[in-house]
Design a protein around this motif. Structure first.
Motif, PDB file in Angstrom:
ATOM      1  N   PRO A   1       8.556   4.025  -0.277  1.00 54.16           N
ATOM      2  CA  PRO A   1       9.294   2.621  -0.069  1.00 54.16           C
ATOM      3  C   PRO A   1      10.118   2.074  -0.337  1.00 54.16           C
ATOM      4  O   PRO A   1      11.007   1.508  -0.223  1.00 54.16           O
TER       5      PRO A   1
ATOM      6  N   THR B   1       7.814  -5.052   8.309  1.00 55.04           N
ATOM      7  CA  THR B   1       8.339  -4.070   8.105  1.00 55.04           C
ATOM      8  C   THR B   1       8.965  -3.822   9.444  1.00 55.04           C
ATOM      9  O   THR B   1      10.954  -3.425   9.655  1.00 55.04           O
TER      10      THR B   1
ATOM     11  N   ASN C   1      13.602  -6.667   0.313  1.00 54.55           N
ATOM     12  CA  ASN C   1      12.635  -5.942   0.183  1.00 54.55           C
ATOM     13  C   ASN C   1      11.637  -5.988  -0.599  1.00 54.55           C
ATOM     14  O   ASN C   1      10.333  -5.442  -0.516  1.00 54.55           O
TER      15      ASN C   1
ATOM     16  N   SER D   1       9.541   0.149   3.635  1.00 58.22           N
ATOM     17  CA  SER D   1       7.587  -0.638   4.375  1.00 58.22           C
ATOM     18  C   SER D   1       7.852  -2.325   3.878  1.00 58.22           C
ATOM     19  O   SER D   1       8.838  -2.399   3.142  1.00 58.22           O
ATOM     20  N   GLY D   2       7.185  -2.966   4.908  1.00 58.35           N
ATOM     21  CA  GLY D   2       7.152  -4.639   4.479  1.00 58.35           C
ATOM     22  C   GLY D   2       5.628  -4.889   3.919  1.00 58.35           C
ATOM     23  O   GLY D   2       5.253  -6.234   3.208  1.00 58.35           O
ATOM     24  N   GLU D   3       5.295  -3.531   3.548  1.00 55.52           N
ATOM     25  CA  GLU D   3       3.573  -4.222   3.525  1.00 55.52           C
ATOM     26  C   GLU D   3       3.787  -4.389   1.530  1.00 55.52           C
ATOM     27  O   GLU D   3       4.333  -3.622   0.928  1.00 55.52           O
TER      28      GLU D   3
END
Length: 514
Positions: free
Chosen positions: A287, A358, A410, A476-478
């Motif tokens: 990511p 995400t 992000n 990814s947004g996690e």
């Protein structure tokens, strides 16, 4: 909620760990919390069930000051690009063999040529060809690239206020020396611009480090997109040092309601990192590499327009200096408006849990990469239609601004604690286009401006598309396991402390009219 050794331990998945749910409101325990060697003491016994709704809240004051500061940052960065049109005797070099130099577009008004001559007669004094101009415009980024990672690292440990303020102040002060350096010669101007970049390189990483402490998770897009000359920069620096603090707990004028809301929302994510960083985990994080690739690719087109658009308008479209200055500013005004709209929309989607973080980041990155690429290609096909050319370039620049709610923020999603140093890392790669693109443009347009600019637009479109596709595949947004100090293999078995103790209270949801 499990508790081990007096500390809360969240065993839910990462999405619940990152955002408060609709049924619960996070509270900070009355205890000292130590993270990465830096100790922060919080003494918050309760958190109001509603957030800070005052119009002049400290976090929005901070956002406004950042907006003013970064407006000056970009003015300091781009002012030479516009001024260069008037500083040189001719932005279109005349080769020895005129048969090899194809004519560019005709003047779009009958008296444009004479007007331009009269406008620039008193200021033209430098014999810089296209290649030399490209080197001068690139030189800012020679210094800019050197302070990205150190600036993010130090801002993440000590706080970002000092580094952001000094970055703007030093750059503004050095900009005042530009006329002297230009009169002394190209080497002096190149060195001065590199020093300006060196000073300005710490600003964006410092901003990210500060927002990790100041921005509640569900307000990140709005606050950061809003906040996304020489003498004015010095005045701004004075206001900055007097009015801003590194974190809410040390702000002398913040209300208790807002302080508690920010601190309880951010939790331990806003803690400073220690001297040691998980660089190996960062290096192998896909990511993070998705952000790096997107940052490089989007910045290629952004810096191409930022540094060379005035030259394109003068070389190919034959706009006068007055028209050039005004029209060069239009894409950046529309980009600013677009970034605010995208920030609002992104946070609304996340607040209402319409889609995941995400998905939101990927959606806005695609809008800001693939769609602008189409307009770059269209610009290459319209040749000398100056109205269509300006319309397409304005739309393209506006769409690129959608990235402000995409990959650009992000870093705080995947590793809030290391947001400053992560931006330093990705912006190091993102600075390379600033060093390369103006030189490439100068080389491609040296003999045939119109044909050369077609190639410039094709290259920009291809790079933009690749960046958008790569980020969509691997972004990814996690929160990543390494951002919480947990070995990868134990991510499912044990969660580190990333959110304070949860007790059952209705959560405050940011008011759409805040």
């Amino acid at each position: 909620m499990a508790v081990q050794d007096g500390q809360p331990m969240n065993l839910s998945d990462s999405e619940d760990e990152e955002w408060p749910t609709e049924e619960v409101q996070p509270l900070l325990d009355n205890k000292a919390q130590t993270l990465g060697g830096a100790q922060h003491v919080t003494n918050i016994s309760s958190v109001p069930l509603i957030g800070s709704r005052q119009c002049c809240s400290a976090r929005w004051n901070l956002s406004f000051l950042m907006f003013l500061g970064f407006s000056m940052v970009y003015a300091l960065r781009v002012n030479l690009s516009v001024a260069m049109v008037a500083m040189v005797n001719s932005t279109v070099p005349q080769p020895v063999d005129n048969s090899t130099y194809l004519a560019v577009c005709p003047d779009h008004s009958a008296d444009n040529s004479s007007n331009t001559s009269r406008e620039t007669l008193k200021v033209q004094q430098f014999q810089w060809d296209s290649t030399t101009q490209g080197v001068i415009l690139s030189s800012f980024f020679y210094g800019y690239i050197l302070t990205q990672v150190p600036g993010g690292y130090l801002a993440g440990y000590f706080g970002g206020k000092l580094f952001l303020g000094l970055g703007v102040l030093v750059t503004a002060a050095l900009t005042l020396l530009t006329p002297l350096a230009a009169s002394l010669g190209v080497p002096y101007l190149v060195i001065l611009r590199a020093l300006e970049g060196f000073g300005e390189g710490v600003t964006y990483p410092a901003m990210n480090a500060m927002w990790a402490k100041w921005a509640p998770p569900l307000e990140r897009s709005r606050l950061m997109t809003f906040s996304g000359t020489g003498a004015a920069g010095c005045i701004w620096a004075l206001l900055w040092f007097c009015l801003v603090t590194d974190e809410p707990l040390s702000h002398p004028r913040i209300s208790k309601q807002e302080r508690d809301h920010i601190t309880s929302s951010v939790g331990l994510q806003g803690q400073c990192h220690g001297w040691t960083l998980p660089f190996l985990s960062m290096l192998t994080s896909l990511p993070l590499w998705a952000i790096i690739i997107a940052h490089f690719c989007i910045n290629w087109s952004f810096y191409t327009l930022l540094t060379t658009l005035p030259s394109y308008m003068a070389q190919v479209l034959h706009f006068s200096i007055k028209e050039n200055g005004f029209l060069s500013a239009v894409p950046y005004f529309t980009s600013w408006v677009m970034s605010i709209i995208c920030g609002q929309l992104a946070d609304r989607m996340r607040e209402r849990r319409i889609v995941s973080t995400t998905f939101v980041r990927k959606m806005f990155t695609v809008i800001g990469s693939v769609l602008p690429a189409a307009f770059f290609i269209a610009t290459a096909f319209i040749d000398c239609d100056y109205v269509a050319a300006m319309a397409f370039l304005t739309v393209s620049s506006t769409l690129i601004a959608a990235n402000s709610a995409g990959f650009s923020i992000n870093h705080i999603d995947i590793a809030p604690r290391y947001a400053g140093v992560l931006l330093g890392i990705t912006n190091t790669f993102g600075t390379l286009p600033g060093m390369i693109a103006p030189t490439v443009v100068g080389y491609l347009t040296a003999q045939n401006a119109l044909a050369g600019w077609k190639i410039v637009f094709y290259i920009s479109a291809a790079i933009l598309t690749f960046g958008g596709v790569f980020y969509t595949a691997f972004g990814s947004g996690e929160p990543q396991a390494w951002s919480k100090g947990i070995p990868e293999g134990k991510q499912r078995d044990q969660k580190s402390i990333t959110s304070p103790t949860l007790i059952n209270h209705p959560v405050w949801s940011p008011d759409p009219d805040d």
